[in-house]
Enzyme design. Structure first.
Site, short mmCIF file in Angstrom:
data_model
loop_
_atom_site.label_atom_id
_atom_site.label_comp_id
_atom_site.label_asym_id
_atom_site.label_seq_id
_atom_site.Cartn_x
_atom_site.Cartn_y
_atom_site.Cartn_z
N LYS A 222 0.81 -1.23 0.00
CA LYS A 222 0.00 0.00 0.00
C LYS A 222 0.84 1.28 0.00
CE LYS A 222 -4.38 -1.88 1.57
NZ LYS A 222 -5.39 -2.02 2.62
N ARG A 257 -3.42 -10.04 5.27
CA ARG A 257 -3.85 -10.12 3.86
C ARG A 257 -2.71 -9.62 2.97
NH1 ARG A 257 -6.09 -6.78 0.06
NH2 ARG A 257 -7.68 -7.67 -1.29
C1 PT1 Z 1 -7.93 -4.48 3.43
C2 PT1 Z 1 -8.22 -4.52 2.03
C3 PT1 Z 1 -9.28 -5.36 1.62
N1 PT1 Z 1 -7.53 -3.80 1.11
C4 PT1 Z 1 -9.66 -6.02 3.83
N2 PT1 Z 1 -9.98 -6.10 2.52
C5 PT1 Z 1 -7.90 -3.86 -0.18
N3 PT1 Z 1 -10.35 -6.73 4.74
C6 PT1 Z 1 -8.95 -4.70 -0.59
C7 PT1 Z 1 -3.15 2.12 -0.98
O1 PT1 Z 1 -3.11 2.94 -0.05
O2 PT1 Z 1 -6.97 -3.72 3.91
N4 PT1 Z 1 -8.66 -5.21 4.29
N5 PT1 Z 1 -9.62 -5.44 0.30
C8 PT1 Z 1 -7.14 -3.03 -1.20
N6 PT1 Z 1 -7.39 -1.63 -1.01
C9 PT1 Z 1 -6.39 -0.68 -1.06
C10 PT1 Z 1 -6.46 0.46 -0.26
C11 PT1 Z 1 -5.27 -0.89 -1.86
C12 PT1 Z 1 -5.44 1.37 -0.24
C13 PT1 Z 1 -4.23 0.01 -1.87
C14 PT1 Z 1 -4.30 1.15 -1.04
O3 PT1 Z 1 -2.27 2.02 -1.84
#
Ligand code: PT1
Length: 275
Positions: A222, A257
Site C-alpha cells: 500500500k 492479507r
Molecule cells: C484491506 C483490504 C481489503 N484492502 C480487507 N480487505 C484492499 N479486509 C482490498 C493504498 O493505499 O486492507 N482489508 N480489500 C485493497 N485496497 C487498497 C487500499 C489498496 C489502499 C491500496 C491502497 O495504496
C-alpha cells in the site's frame, strides 16, 4: 485456544494466518468471454496455496483509491466461476465484496468467508451473512474508494476506528452472527492520510485487546509503505510489506492479507521460531 468458524473450516488462531490476494479483473480487449481472466485467477490461486496461503481472498472489484465501480452482475460473472473452480482445493475461500448480490452468489457457490470493506452496511448484507455459516471480516473505511483519499479527517483516528468496529461487531452479534465467525479490520489506506495509518498501526495491539475479536490487517504494497520507503511502484514494496506483516503479527493480528504469500509465510515462520 480460539478458532475462527469459517464455512467448511475451523481455523486455529494460534499463529497468524496468511490470506493470499486473488484479483479477477478482466482485460476488456482480449477477454470478452472472461475465460482468460478466470483461468489466470485460478492459476494464481493454486500458486498461492503452494506458497502456503491459509485463506484465498477472491475479488472482482478493485477498492484501491480512485478505483471505478463494477456493476453487480459483472462482478458476479467474474468471481463465481473462480470460486467454483477453487472449491475442490480444500482451502478456505473468501469473497472480497461490499455488494449483497455478490455475497449471495458467492455464498451459493460455497464461499467460507465474506470480506467486506463496508462492514455489512449494504441493505440485506447482515441478514444474508447471518443466515449462512460463513465467517465475516468487518472493515472500517471513511468515504468511498473513488474519493476517500481526497480529505480524510479524524480528531482521534484510533479511537474513532475502534468505536466503529465495536459498533459493527455488536450489530453482527445482534443479527445472530456468532463471535467465533468475526474478524475486524481497521482498514489501512481507506480514507486515511499517512499519519492516520501510522497512528492506527501503532494502536493495533491495544485495539486487538480491547475489541476482543481477532484482527485482519491489510497493508500489502500500500501507499503508506511507498511513502516510508520512497518506492512509488507497488511491486517494489515486497520487503516493506513483509516487515509490516511481521509487525502486525507481533501486535497480535490474527490474519494478514498479502500479495506476497511465500515471502510472508517464511518471515512469519522465522519470527515464530526465534521470538
Ligand atoms: C484491506 C483490504 C481489503 N484492502 C480487507 N480487505 C484492499 N479486509 C482490498 C493504498 O493505499 O486492507 N482489508 N480489500 C485493497 N485496497 C487498497 C487500499 C489498496 C489502499 C491500496 C491502497 O495504496
Amino acid at each position: 485456544m480460539s478458532e475462527l468458524h469459517c464455512g467448511r473450516f475451523r481455523l486455529a488462531l494460534d499463529r497468524p494466518l496468511v490470506m493470499g490476494i486473488v484479483n479477477v479483473t478482466p482485460d476488456s480487449f482480449s477477454d470478452g468471454g472472461r475465460y482468460d481472466s478466470v483461468a489466470k485467477a485460478v492459476a494464481q490461486a493454486e500458486r498461492l496455496v503452494d506458497d502456503g496461503a491459509d485463506i484465498l481472498d477472491i475479488g472482482g472489484e478493485s477498492t484501491r483509491p480512485g478505483a471505478v465501480r463494477v456493476p453487480d452482475d459483472e462482478e458476479v460473472r467474474r468471481v463465481v466461476p473462480v470460486l467454483q473452480a477453487l472449491q475442490s482445493l480444500n482451502v478456505p475461500l473468501s469473497i472480497d465484496t461490499c455488494k449483497a448480490a455478490v455475497m449471495r452468489a458467492a455464498l451459493d457457490a460455497g464461499v467460507d468467508l465474506v470480506n467486506d470493506i463496508a462492514a455489512l452496511e449494504a441493505d440485506g448484507a447482515l441478514e444474508l451473512v447471518a443466515r449462512s455459516q460463513a465467517a465475516v471480516c468487518l472493515m472500517h473505511k471513511q468515504g468511498e474508494p473513488q474519493s476517500m483519499q481526497a480529505a480524510p479527517h479524524y480528531d482521534d483516528v484510533a479511537s474513532e476506528v475502534e468505536a466503529y468496529l465495536a459498533g459493527r461487531r455488536d450489530a453482527a452479534l445482534a443479527a445472530g452472527i456468532d463471535a467465533q465467525r468475526l474478524l475486524l479490520d481497521p482498514g489501512f489506506g481507506f480514507g486515511k492520510a499517512f499519519e492516520h495509518n501510522v497512528a492506527l498501526f501503532r494502536s493495533l495491539a491495544g485495539q486487538a485487546a480491547r475489541l476482543g475479536a481477532p484482527l485482519l490487517v491489510g497493508v500489502s504494497r500500500k501507499t503508506m509503505l511507498g511513502t516510508i520507503t520512497g518506492r512509488s511502484v507497488p511491486s517494489e514494496r515486497v520487503s516493506a510489506s513483509v516487515a509490516a506483516a511481521l509487525l502486525a503479527a507481533q501486535a497480535g493480528a490474527a490474519v494478514i492479507r498479502v500479495h506476497d504469500v511465500r515471502e510472508t509465510v517464511d518471515a512469519i515462520r522465522v519470527w515464530r521460531a526465534l521470538k
